[in-house]
Design an enzyme around this catalytic site. Structure first.
Site, PDB file in Angstrom:
ATOM      1  N   TYR A   1     -13.351 -36.470 -18.978  1.00  0.00           N
ATOM      2  CA  TYR A   1     -12.883 -36.618 -17.767  1.00  0.00           C
ATOM      3  C   TYR A   1     -11.874 -37.880 -17.981  1.00  0.00           C
ATOM      4  O   TYR A   1     -11.702 -38.215 -19.134  1.00  0.00           O
ATOM      5  CB  TYR A   1     -14.021 -37.026 -16.884  1.00  0.00           C
ATOM      6  CG  TYR A   1     -14.553 -38.507 -17.065  1.00  0.00           C
ATOM      7  CD1 TYR A   1     -14.116 -39.471 -16.364  1.00  0.00           C
ATOM      8  CD2 TYR A   1     -15.337 -38.611 -18.097  1.00  0.00           C
ATOM      9  CE1 TYR A   1     -14.725 -40.836 -16.155  1.00  0.00           C
ATOM     10  CE2 TYR A   1     -15.996 -40.063 -18.345  1.00  0.00           C
ATOM     11  CZ  TYR A   1     -15.480 -40.883 -17.530  1.00  0.00           C
ATOM     12  OH  TYR A   1     -16.167 -42.223 -17.677  1.00  0.00           O
TER      13      TYR A   1
ATOM     14  N   ARG B   1      -4.653 -39.382 -23.562  1.00  0.00           N
ATOM     15  CA  ARG B   1      -5.856 -39.656 -23.854  1.00  0.00           C
ATOM     16  C   ARG B   1      -7.042 -38.564 -23.612  1.00  0.00           C
ATOM     17  O   ARG B   1      -7.549 -37.929 -24.319  1.00  0.00           O
ATOM     18  CB  ARG B   1      -6.797 -41.064 -23.365  1.00  0.00           C
ATOM     19  CG  ARG B   1      -8.092 -41.204 -23.789  1.00  0.00           C
ATOM     20  CD  ARG B   1      -8.467 -42.489 -23.115  1.00  0.00           C
ATOM     21  NE  ARG B   1      -8.797 -42.530 -21.662  1.00  0.00           N
ATOM     22  CZ  ARG B   1      -9.054 -43.603 -21.126  1.00  0.00           C
ATOM     23  NH1 ARG B   1      -9.282 -44.873 -21.445  1.00  0.00           N
ATOM     24  NH2 ARG B   1      -9.144 -43.506 -19.707  1.00  0.00           N
TER      25      ARG B   1
ATOM     26  N   ARG C   1     -27.291 -20.151 -21.561  1.00  0.00           N
ATOM     27  CA  ARG C   1     -27.281 -21.297 -22.275  1.00  0.00           C
ATOM     28  C   ARG C   1     -27.652 -20.952 -23.647  1.00  0.00           C
ATOM     29  O   ARG C   1     -28.540 -20.482 -24.247  1.00  0.00           O
ATOM     30  CB  ARG C   1     -28.334 -21.897 -21.538  1.00  0.00           C
ATOM     31  CG  ARG C   1     -28.704 -23.568 -22.061  1.00  0.00           C
ATOM     32  CD  ARG C   1     -29.820 -24.208 -21.425  1.00  0.00           C
ATOM     33  NE  ARG C   1     -30.035 -25.615 -21.880  1.00  0.00           N
ATOM     34  CZ  ARG C   1     -30.468 -25.848 -22.870  1.00  0.00           C
ATOM     35  NH1 ARG C   1     -31.355 -25.175 -23.765  1.00  0.00           N
ATOM     36  NH2 ARG C   1     -30.694 -27.115 -23.194  1.00  0.00           N
TER      37      ARG C   1
ATOM     38  N   LYS D   1     -13.862 -39.453 -24.120  1.00  0.00           N
ATOM     39  CA  LYS D   1     -14.203 -39.903 -22.658  1.00  0.00           C
ATOM     40  C   LYS D   1     -14.872 -38.710 -22.346  1.00  0.00           C
ATOM     41  O   LYS D   1     -14.382 -38.127 -21.587  1.00  0.00           O
ATOM     42  CB  LYS D   1     -12.893 -40.031 -21.838  1.00  0.00           C
ATOM     43  CG  LYS D   1     -13.283 -40.982 -20.513  1.00  0.00           C
ATOM     44  CD  LYS D   1     -12.016 -41.727 -19.941  1.00  0.00           C
ATOM     45  CE  LYS D   1     -12.445 -42.221 -18.736  1.00  0.00           C
ATOM     46  NZ  LYS D   1     -13.093 -43.367 -18.638  1.00  0.00           N
TER      47      LYS D   1
ATOM     48  N   GLU E   1     -18.697 -53.127 -25.006  1.00  0.00           N
ATOM     49  CA  GLU E   1     -17.991 -53.259 -23.689  1.00  0.00           C
ATOM     50  C   GLU E   1     -18.859 -53.326 -22.731  1.00  0.00           C
ATOM     51  O   GLU E   1     -20.024 -53.239 -22.470  1.00  0.00           O
ATOM     52  CB  GLU E   1     -16.994 -51.920 -23.587  1.00  0.00           C
ATOM     53  CG  GLU E   1     -17.780 -50.630 -23.875  1.00  0.00           C
ATOM     54  CD  GLU E   1     -16.779 -49.436 -24.216  1.00  0.00           C
ATOM     55  OE1 GLU E   1     -15.610 -49.581 -23.776  1.00  0.00           O
ATOM     56  OE2 GLU E   1     -17.217 -48.530 -24.791  1.00  0.00           O
TER      57      GLU E   1
ATOM     58  N   LEU F   1     -14.487 -47.282 -25.877  1.00  0.00           N
ATOM     59  CA  LEU F   1     -13.370 -46.549 -24.981  1.00  0.00           C
ATOM     60  C   LEU F   1     -12.067 -47.289 -25.538  1.00  0.00           C
ATOM     61  O   LEU F   1     -11.886 -48.189 -25.162  1.00  0.00           O
ATOM     62  CB  LEU F   1     -13.703 -46.151 -23.809  1.00  0.00           C
ATOM     63  CG  LEU F   1     -12.568 -45.098 -22.877  1.00  0.00           C
ATOM     64  CD1 LEU F   1     -12.693 -43.913 -23.543  1.00  0.00           C
ATOM     65  CD2 LEU F   1     -12.791 -45.360 -21.510  1.00  0.00           C
TER      66      LEU F   1
END
Length: 285
Positions: free
Chosen positions: A33, A52, A101, A148, A180, A205
């Site tokens: 995302y 990114r 799945r 991310k 972070e 990140l």
């Protein structure tokens, strides 16, 4: 009226958008995302977010469902359809739905693309003027924090721990050093005026706002050290702050009950927030 959202080629009312229960983003967190800030109806630093996004997809072998330029067009259309003046746009790409799945990556599956807007106040934030209080907690995330992904349970747990301590956020610690914040990059300013933040690696990140802030700090002749730092060093710092796409810069005035500096937002944080917003406003697309 609810928001208009985007799902796989369609602009829909938010209550009409549906994703398969077999989507791998839902079953495995197999998705990435980005969040881009919006000021005055324009996208802030969106090129960096798109770069990114491409990198995250490459690392997970997820194909972009549409070109990056088309994603930007979708973002702009959502801004118009929702009359968004200030806030952010969330976008998510999952590997898609394979019909059942299974752990292995499916072949011949189309990725799922979702975007939606979030209206929020960015420029006149109370945390920017009053500062944040944070706690420290163990960093239990996986080893590829540079990607991310939507696998955010560990940051949610850290944020909840902060809420239960009646503070604003948590800074994460691994092997004795700050990595972070739960959803932001972390910085301190030493008593000698040196801006310190952890260097880029798989451990954090690669913040788009972080990159811009360090460039601005260099132009302002602020000495920068990209190195590890401990919570104890942070307690003794002259200033501390965080950065992210939708916070820009928020000062930190307390860590684990220790007052940072004089307990008020510091001059470096205030200066960087001011010049970043000035730049973002001028260059937003």
């Amino acid at each position: 009226m609810g928001r208009i959202v985007y799902l796989d080629g369609q602009y829909l009312k938010e209550d009409e958008a549906k994703v398969s229960i077999f989507d791998r983003g839902f079953l495995f967190g197999d998705a990435v995302y980005e969040v881009t800030a919006v000021i005055n109806g324009k996208l802030v630093d969106n090129e960096g977010h798109m770069i990114r996004l491409q990198r995250s997809c490459n690392e997970l072998q997820i194909a972009l469902p549409v070109p990056l330029a088309e994603i930007t067009n979708i973002q702009k259309e959502l801004i118009k359809k929702n009359a968004l003046n200030e806030g952010g746009i969330y976008l998510q790409i999952s590997r898609g739905s394979a019909g059942d799945r299974d752990f292995g990556y499916p072949t011949d599956v189309k990725p799922t693309l979702v975007l939606f807007t979030q209206a929020r106040e960015l420029l006149n934030s109370s945390k920017a003027t009053k500062g944040m209080k944070v706690i420290t907690t163990e960093d239990i995330r996986w080893k590829r924090r540079d990607i991310k992904t939507v696998g955010l349970l560990a940051p949610c747990m850290a944020k909840q721990a902060a809420i239960e301590k009646q503070v604003d956020d948590a800074w994460l610690i691994e092997d004795g050093y700050i990595t972070e914040g739960s959803s932001n990059n972390a910085y301190i300013v030493t008593q000698d005026g040196v801006l310190v933040t952890r260097p880029l690696s798989n451990d954090i990140l690669h913040g788009i706002t972080r990159k811009a802030l360090l460039e601005l700090a260099e132009k302002e002749s602020i000495k920068i050290e990209e190195r590890l730092f401990t919570a104890e060093e942070a307690y003794q710092a002259a200033e501390a702050f965080v950065s992210s796409a939708t916070t820009f810069v928020w000062p930190v005035i307390e860590i684990d009950g220790h007052t940072i500096g004089d307990g008020k937002p510091g001059n470096v944080a205030k200066k960087l927030r001011e010049i970043y917003i000035e730049l973002a406003t001028k260059t937003a697309e």
